[in-house]
Design an enzyme around this catalytic site. Structure first.
Site, PDB file in Angstrom:
ATOM      1  N   TRP A 168       0.801  -1.229   0.000  1.00  0.00           N
ATOM      2  CA  TRP A 168       0.000   0.000   0.000  1.00  0.00           C
ATOM      3  C   TRP A 168       0.835   1.281   0.000  1.00  0.00           C
ATOM      4  CZ3 TRP A 168       2.038   2.214   4.205  1.00  0.00           C
ATOM      5  CH2 TRP A 168       2.458   1.383   5.257  1.00  0.00           C
ATOM      6  N   PRO A 227       0.776   2.716  -3.896  1.00  0.00           N
ATOM      7  CA  PRO A 227      -0.154   1.698  -4.408  1.00  0.00           C
ATOM      8  C   PRO A 227      -0.080   1.489  -5.922  1.00  0.00           C
ATOM      9  CG  PRO A 227      -1.223   3.036  -2.738  1.00  0.00           C
ATOM     10  CD  PRO A 227       0.104   3.692  -3.003  1.00  0.00           C
ATOM     11  N   LEU A 228      -0.290   2.555  -6.700  1.00  0.00           N
ATOM     12  CA  LEU A 228      -0.310   2.330  -8.152  1.00  0.00           C
ATOM     13  C   LEU A 228       1.105   2.152  -8.706  1.00  0.00           C
ATOM     14  CD1 LEU A 228      -2.043   1.976 -10.620  1.00  0.00           C
ATOM     15  CD2 LEU A 228      -2.013   4.450 -10.977  1.00  0.00           C
ATOM     16  N   LEU A 229       2.071   2.815  -8.107  1.00  0.00           N
ATOM     17  CA  LEU A 229       3.446   2.707  -8.629  1.00  0.00           C
ATOM     18  C   LEU A 229       4.006   1.296  -8.412  1.00  0.00           C
ATOM     19  CD1 LEU A 229       5.781   4.136 -10.003  1.00  0.00           C
ATOM     20  CD2 LEU A 229       6.598   4.879  -7.757  1.00  0.00           C
ATOM     21  N   LYS A 262      -3.245  -8.246  -7.438  1.00  0.00           N
ATOM     22  CA  LYS A 262      -3.948  -8.157  -6.152  1.00  0.00           C
ATOM     23  C   LYS A 262      -3.267  -7.067  -5.331  1.00  0.00           C
ATOM     24  CE  LYS A 262      -4.402  -9.029  -2.161  1.00  0.00           C
ATOM     25  NZ  LYS A 262      -4.586  -7.938  -1.176  1.00  0.00           N
ATOM     26  N   GLY A 293       6.110  -6.741  -0.528  1.00  0.00           N
ATOM     27  CA  GLY A 293       5.433  -6.579   0.759  1.00  0.00           C
ATOM     28  C   GLY A 293       6.376  -6.955   1.887  1.00  0.00           C
ATOM     29  N   THR A 340       8.434  -9.035   4.800  1.00  0.00           N
ATOM     30  CA  THR A 340       9.234 -10.264   4.777  1.00  0.00           C
ATOM     31  C   THR A 340       8.395 -11.434   5.287  1.00  0.00           C
ATOM     32  OG1 THR A 340      11.267  -9.009   4.976  1.00  0.00           O
ATOM     33  CG2 THR A 340      11.378 -11.306   5.667  1.00  0.00           C
ATOM     34  N   GLU A 386      10.193  -8.721  -3.342  1.00  0.00           N
ATOM     35  CA  GLU A 386      10.719  -7.399  -2.943  1.00  0.00           C
ATOM     36  C   GLU A 386      10.193  -7.154  -1.534  1.00  0.00           C
ATOM     37  OE1 GLU A 386      12.712  -5.659  -4.713  1.00  0.00           O
ATOM     38  OE2 GLU A 386      12.452  -6.378  -6.758  1.00  0.00           O
ATOM     39  N   CYS A 393      10.171   1.188   1.481  1.00  0.00           N
ATOM     40  CA  CYS A 393      10.927  -0.051   1.720  1.00  0.00           C
ATOM     41  C   CYS A 393      12.403   0.232   1.981  1.00  0.00           C
ATOM     42  CB  CYS A 393      10.774  -0.973   0.527  1.00  0.00           C
ATOM     43  SG  CYS A 393      11.090  -0.153  -1.040  1.00  0.00           S
ATOM     44  N   SER A 394      12.929   1.244   1.270  1.00  0.00           N
ATOM     45  CA  SER A 394      14.360   1.544   1.365  1.00  0.00           C
ATOM     46  C   SER A 394      14.638   2.686   2.340  1.00  0.00           C
ATOM     47  CB  SER A 394      14.875   1.937  -0.026  1.00  0.00           C
ATOM     48  OG  SER A 394      14.034   2.962  -0.545  1.00  0.00           O
ATOM     49  N   GLU A 407      12.068  -3.529  11.058  1.00  0.00           N
ATOM     50  CA  GLU A 407      11.535  -2.482  10.168  1.00  0.00           C
ATOM     51  C   GLU A 407      10.325  -1.820  10.826  1.00  0.00           C
ATOM     52  OE1 GLU A 407       9.359  -3.725   6.601  1.00  0.00           O
ATOM     53  OE2 GLU A 407      10.454  -2.205   5.470  1.00  0.00           O
TER      54      GLU A 407
END
Ligand SMILES: NC(=O)c1ccc[n+]([C@@H]2O[C@H](COP(=O)([O-])OP(=O)(O)OC[C@H]3O[C@@H](n4cnc5c(N)ncnc54)[C@H](O)[C@@H]3O)[C@@H](O)[C@H]2O)c1
Ligand SMILES: C[N+](C)(C)CC=O
Length: 505
Positions: free
Chosen positions: A163, A166-168, A187, A240, A242, A262, A296-297, A395
């Site tokens: 999320w 979302p679109l990227l 999904k 998403g 881990t 990822e 994420c990064s 995280e």
């Protein structure tokens, strides 16, 4: 742009049209900046996954693949370019939906939509170039044989996405998968699906052949899990956490189904004592507070050379105080809300655990006083951190940075690599040789030198260790959806000669 009075009511996008979910269930959409329920999305279940996979299977094989999977790359490129054009036309509207759904500042969402369009355009070009790369010859040590390589679409792919963008994040998978000739079931996350459903509308508008892209929304356990375990899905590409990634890998392993993962990160930024402090502070801020740290990064571990640590932290606090925290639709907002109440509670728990474990909340750590509603959290800077603390190891996925000091380059690298994750890392120093050394020493899929976070569609993206495997973006992103077939031809008129021919009686 003013907020729409109602969110579009969409069904599941299956076989080129809209369908109500089989069990008729829907999930509420909550604007995290106001806590108001603003609409709902369909909640797909295994029955809908079945229909979506079947539609994708039909589209893959229709007319022997002539219209999609085996069509010239230029045909698929035309559709990808048409999607990109529509995204650009609808940029403001899509950005608004993304903001209402996720809480991210409107101008960040608008930037995401530009990246979405650029990604579709980039993979349109790669689709066109793919035909020219077919039948690449392999040099063999025997003249009697000729060998070449065909790159073929893997088949029906399941794309499961998070999320935070979302679109990227969906586009990083949809665009290369379609460019390769795969058909797909997407999904998106149940926490932010609105723009992905709009992508369905765009596919219908541009006349994408039915079933090439199917979009099912719903819960991970109810819609994601049956997709991951479906025997007619040839690959799962997942972005998403881990924990979910591990589950997907276990499921996929039962069918020896390929996966690309990822996953999460705990990325370090190392700052040496030879830098312009304010410039470095801004990169640290961008690394940990952009998108409310739900990246994420994200720079979640800041490593400061002891000689500049105090000055750096003073400036970091000063800069953090100046961030405009507001409704993400307000102009100039630089910190919106986090995505949901669940995420808000989770981040707050991380902060209180850090405090209980003996860390210092140097700045932030609470709800901003001027915002009484919405899931807002102040930019938070945590010091006095030890490497055994949860805040160092896990995280957070929120606007929280934890800080440690180092004395030597070696110590900096050891601290940077002191994590199970391996997505990204960054170093800031005027000594470029040192930066090169550190870029080799950091155990991650991405290293930034004298910056943090910039991301380009041309360059590979992905992690090592528990941040996953496989690479998205660039040519690597396309290869994720292609299978490599060796074709070897015997081209001599002579018999092969391994067996002696039977004697003629
Ligand atoms: N490495 C990257 O490029 C990258 C990019 C963005 C986000 N992320 C990571 O994503 C995480 C945040 O996203 P999230 O909270 O949406 O992650 P998540 O794992 O909770 O959910 C991701 C997706 O998986 C689905 N899902 C959940 N359980 C499932 C199951 N059992 N089977 C199949 N699907 C299931 C969810 O519905 C959602 O669509 C963070 O850890 C972040 O680091 C990584
Ligand atoms: C690279 N980025 C920031 C777009 C997505 C990661 O969460």
């Amino acid at each position: 742009m003013a907020a729409p009075s109602a969110i579009p009511r969409r069904g599941l996008f299956i076989g080129g049209g809209w369908r109500e979910p089989s069990l008729g269930r829907r999930l509420p959409v909550v604007n995290p900046a106001t806590e108001a329920t603003i609409g709902d999305i369909p909640a797909a279940t295994a029955e809908d996954v079945e229909l979506a996979v079947s539609a994708a299977r039909d589209a893959f094989g229709r007319d022997g693949g002539r219209h999609w999977s085996r069509a010239p790359g230029a045909v698929r490129a035309k559709y990808l370019k048409a999607i990109a054009a529509k995204i650009k036309d609808k940029k403001s509207y899509l950005a608004l939906l993304e903001t209402l759904d996720s809480g991210k500042p409107l101008d960040e969402a608008a930037g995401d939509m530009e990246d979405v369009a650029a990604c579709f355009e980039y993979y349109a070009d790669l689709a066109e170039a793919l035909d020219g790369k077919q039948r690449a010859p392999i040099s063999l040590p025997m003249e009697k044989f000729e060998s070449y390589v065909l790159k073929e679409p893997i088949g029906v792919v399941g794309l499961i996405t998070p999320w935070n963008y979302p679109l990227l994040m969906a586009t990083w998978k949809v665009a290369p998968a379609l460019a390769a000739g795969c058909t797909a079931v997407l999904k998106p996350s149940e926490l932010a699906s609105l723009t992905c459903l709009e992508l369905g509308g765009i596919c219908a508008e541009i006349g994408l052949p039915p079933g090439v892209l199917n979009i099912i929304t719903g819960l991970g356990t109810e819609a994601g899990a049956p997709l991951a375990s479906h025997p007619h899905v040839d690959k799962i590409a997942f972005t998403g956490s881990t924990e979910t990634g591990k589950r997907i890998m276990i499921t996929a392993s039962q069918m020896v189904k390929p996966v690309s993962l990822e996953l999460g990160g705990k990325s370090p930024l190392i700052v040496f004592d030879d830098v312009d402090i304010d410039k470095a502070v801004e990169w640290a801020m961008f690394g940990c507070f952009a998108n409310a740290g739900q990246v994420c990064s994200a720079t979640s571990r800041l490593l400061l050379h002891e000689k500049i640590a105090k000055r750096f932290l003073d400036r970091l606090v000063a800069w953090a105080k100046s961030i405009k925290i507001s409704d993400p639709l307000e102009e100039g907002c630089r910190l919106g809300s986090v995505v949901s109440e669940g995420q808000y509670q989770k981040i707050m728990k991380f902060i209180s655990t850090a405090r209980c474990e003996g860390a210092t909340i140097l700045y932030g750590g609470a709800r901003p006083q001027h915002l009484k509603r919405g899931f807002f959290i102040e930019p938070t800077i945590i010091t006095n951190v030890s490497t055994s603390m949860q805040i160092w190891r896990e995280e957070v996925f929120g606007p929280v940075i934890c800080v440690k000091e180092f004395r030597t380059e070696r110590e900096a690298v050891e601290l940077a690599n002191d994590t199970h994750y391996g997505l990204a890392g960054a170093v800031i120093s005027n000594d470029l040789e040192r930066c090169e050394r550190i870029s080799k020493a950091i155990q991650s899929g991405i290293v930034w030198i004298n910056c943090s976070q910039p991301c380009f569609v041309q360059a590979p993206w992905g992690g090592n260790k528990r941040s996953g495997f496989g690479r998205e973006l660039g040519q690597w992103g396309l290869d994720n959806y292609l299978s490599v077939k060796q074709v070897t031809k015997y081209c001599s008129d002579e018999p092969y000669g391994w067996y002696r021919p039977p004697s003629k009686l």
